[in-house]
Design an enzyme around this catalytic site. Structure first.
Site, PDB file in Angstrom:
ATOM      1  N   HIS A 118     -29.773 -45.838  -0.486  1.00 43.74           N
ATOM      2  CA  HIS A 118     -30.426 -46.671   0.535  1.00 43.74           C
ATOM      3  C   HIS A 118     -30.364 -45.902   1.860  1.00 43.74           C
ATOM      4  CE1 HIS A 118     -30.609 -50.093   3.395  1.00 43.74           C
ATOM      5  NE2 HIS A 118     -31.131 -50.811   2.403  1.00 43.74           N
ATOM      6  N   ASP A 195     -20.898 -46.979  -1.945  1.00 45.55           N
ATOM      7  CA  ASP A 195     -21.684 -48.085  -1.405  1.00 45.55           C
ATOM      8  C   ASP A 195     -21.779 -49.145  -2.503  1.00 45.55           C
ATOM      9  OD1 ASP A 195     -23.619 -49.850  -0.641  1.00 45.55           O
ATOM     10  OD2 ASP A 195     -25.153 -48.343  -0.200  1.00 45.55           O
ATOM     11  N   GLN A 198     -24.770 -53.354  -3.787  1.00 47.72           N
ATOM     12  CA  GLN A 198     -25.447 -53.998  -4.924  1.00 47.72           C
ATOM     13  C   GLN A 198     -24.527 -54.150  -6.134  1.00 47.72           C
ATOM     14  OE1 GLN A 198     -28.320 -55.427  -4.667  1.00 47.72           O
ATOM     15  NE2 GLN A 198     -29.040 -54.526  -2.747  1.00 47.72           N
ATOM     16  N   LYS A 221     -25.057 -60.244   0.432  1.00 47.70           N
ATOM     17  CA  LYS A 221     -25.576 -59.962  -0.921  1.00 47.70           C
ATOM     18  C   LYS A 221     -24.762 -60.719  -1.974  1.00 47.70           C
ATOM     19  CE  LYS A 221     -27.820 -56.035   0.588  1.00 47.70           C
ATOM     20  NZ  LYS A 221     -29.257 -55.956   0.809  1.00 47.70           N
ATOM     21  N   CYS A 358     -36.158 -49.516   1.447  1.00 48.19           N
ATOM     22  CA  CYS A 358     -35.257 -48.648   2.251  1.00 48.19           C
ATOM     23  C   CYS A 358     -34.781 -47.452   1.441  1.00 48.19           C
ATOM     24  CB  CYS A 358     -34.079 -49.425   2.824  1.00 48.19           C
ATOM     25  SG  CYS A 358     -34.559 -50.657   4.007  1.00 48.19           S
TER      26      CYS A 358
HETATM   27  N1  PMP Z   1     -26.768 -50.173   0.443  1.00 52.54           N
HETATM   28  C1  PMP Z   1     -27.504 -50.776  -0.484  1.00 52.54           C
HETATM   29  C2  PMP Z   1     -27.500 -50.236  -1.887  1.00 52.54           C
HETATM   30  C3  PMP Z   1     -28.267 -51.885  -0.141  1.00 52.54           C
HETATM   31  O1  PMP Z   1     -29.013 -52.491  -1.067  1.00 52.54           O
HETATM   32  C4  PMP Z   1     -28.259 -52.363   1.189  1.00 52.54           C
HETATM   33  C5  PMP Z   1     -29.089 -53.550   1.617  1.00 52.54           C
HETATM   34  N2  PMP Z   1     -30.354 -53.617   1.036  1.00 52.54           N
HETATM   35  C6  PMP Z   1     -27.458 -51.691   2.114  1.00 52.54           C
HETATM   36  C7  PMP Z   1     -26.722 -50.617   1.702  1.00 52.54           C
HETATM   37  C8  PMP Z   1     -27.378 -52.131   3.528  1.00 52.54           C
HETATM   38  O2  PMP Z   1     -26.858 -53.406   3.642  1.00 52.54           O
HETATM   39  P1  PMP Z   1     -26.891 -54.184   5.032  1.00 52.54           P
HETATM   40  O3  PMP Z   1     -28.310 -54.137   5.505  1.00 52.54           O
HETATM   41  O4  PMP Z   1     -26.425 -55.546   4.689  1.00 52.54           O
HETATM   42  O5  PMP Z   1     -25.957 -53.451   5.965  1.00 52.54           O
END
Ligand code: PMP
Length: 400
Positions: A118, A195, A198, A221, A358
């Site tokens: 991401h 990270d 997910q 999430k 993203c």
């Molecule tokens: N890493 C992953 C794999 C994500 O899916 C997301 C959110 N879509 C993020 C990081 C970032 O999360 P946040 O916008 O809540 O900081």
């Protein structure tokens, strides 16, 4: 399968959209909140609201106890050695930025990330690379969106100072072998950040077994509010690395001549934190644990497999990601723009996400600008999958 009655724990799922019952399949973007979480937030403001840690009055003490109890709940959920390893952040993005800002890198060092990341696990590292002169190195993936393990092994060297890796891809649902990859990177002395944005809603996490140095996730999430997240870090690193933001709470003693810093976790929690968010996140994890992560995992796997099977019948469809994907199912239909598809199925009451998720470098790897992505949560049902596949089939016929 989990009982369909779980839906009634989530007030928003009783809403209608365009005159139809809401079918919410955008859970990788954010999850809906159960009453237990909404009640915890409300209870905090109705009964506990006060600034924490330094107050002597009743409410300040009660709010501090609730906030620190939340830290303990989170520590035990991820099997941290101590609550001191749990730092509250505003989310996964905040956690990655924290770590990338405090790691001392220099020219010649390498930061290894994967094609599946991401943007929030890419851009902070690029900023560190720009500042420090370190080099970004990318682990490639194959046509199924699975990381190439032999390429990974070849990219590792003693120059590798950081491995920053997603556990589960938000775009394709690929589950990376994070334990094995962490172990390989640690052999070269790299600092490893996982990270888990997910992973946290779909699987049990044991940071001790994982062997990494840092792990980040966002509360929203996993059925908690937005604006709260967690950075877990190994205590020895949190003690030895420099502080990040300066301000109240992260200090032991301040004089105009200089400051001594607080111990972790407070060292990394400058300013008034999101107290209600932390308490609500603990309530969300309690809710998840009452259902059971194994049961949730099993339920969601059945849903995603059923969705993949039904959608694969559509002429011209391509499903992205490996068959054992979790959380997210991305697809594209030849000749149909993902945005048009998403808009049409929204009119049929089905909420999915379209676009690059993203993950622009991943989309570029596949020569596409985006996909349509259905993503799943514990409250989704086989009826939701039927609604999705019926809507996609209808929209595909109308658009092609
Ligand atoms: N890493 C992953 C794999 C994500 O899916 C997301 C959110 N879509 C993020 C990081 C970032 O999360 P946040 O916008 O809540 O900081």
């Amino acid at each position: 399968m989990l009982p369909a009655s779980l839906k009634s724990d989530f007030p928003i799922l009783g809403e209608t959209v365009n005159g139809r019952p809401l079918v919410y399949l955008d859970n990788a973007a954010t999850s809906q909140k159960p009453r237990a979480v909404l009640d915890a937030s409300r209870h905090y403001y109705e009964a506990l609201n006060s600034n924490i840690h330094r107050g002597t009055h009743f409410l300040a003490r009660a709010a501090t106890v609730a906030h620190e109890a939340a830290r303990e709940t989170i520590a035990s959920h991820i099997h941290a050695n101590s609550p001191d390893e749990v730092i509250f952040t505003s989310g996964a993005t905040d956690g990655v930025n924290l770590v990338s800002d405090i790691l001392p890198l220099s020219v010649g060092d390498e930061i290894l990330i994967s094609t599946l990341e991401h943007h929030s696990n890419i851009v902070p590292w690029q900023m560190l690379a720009e500042r420090s002169g370190a080099k970004m190195v990318m682990i490639p993936c194959d046509e199924n969106g699975v990381l190439d393990q032999s390429a990974f092994a070849n990219l590792l060297s003693d120059k590798t100072k950081v491995l920053a890796l997603t556990w589960v891809s938000n775009a394709f649902g690929t589950v990376n072998p994070v334990r094995e990859m962490t172990a390989a990177a640690k052999k070269h002395g790299a600092t490893v950040l996982i990270d888990a944005a997910q992973a946290i809603p779909h699987m049990a996490i044991d940071v001790r077994e994982l062997g990494a140095d840092f792990l980040v996730f966002s509360g929203h999430k996993v059925y908690a509010p937005t604006g709260i997240g967690v950075l877990w870090g190994r205590l020895d690193l949190l003690k030895s690395l420099p502080p990040w933001k300066g301000g109240g709470e992260m200090i032991k003693q301040v004089t105009f001549e200089g400051t001594t810093y607080n111990d972790p976790p407070f060292k990394y929690e400058a300013g008034t934190p999101n107290i209600e968010g932390a308490i609500a996140l603990a309530a969300a994890l309690d809710y998840v644990n009452a259902i059971g992560l194994d049961a949730i995992h099993d339920h969601e796997r059945k849903l995603i497999a059923a969705a993949a099977e039904a959608l694969s019948e559509i002429p011209g469809i391509r499903l992205y990601g490996p068959p054992d994907r979790i959380g997210a199912l991305s697809f594209a239909i030849e000749g149909v723009h993902h945005y048009d598809l998403g808009t049409l199925i929204d009119q049929m009451g089905v909420a999915v996400r379209t676009g690059h998720h993203c993950c622009q470098p991943l989309m570029a790897r596949f020569g596409i600008t985006g996909t349509t992505r259905a993503s799943f949560a514990l409250y989704n049902t086989m009826e939701d999958i039927e609604a999705l596949t019926t809507a996609v089939k209808k929209a595909a016929t109308m658009l092609s």
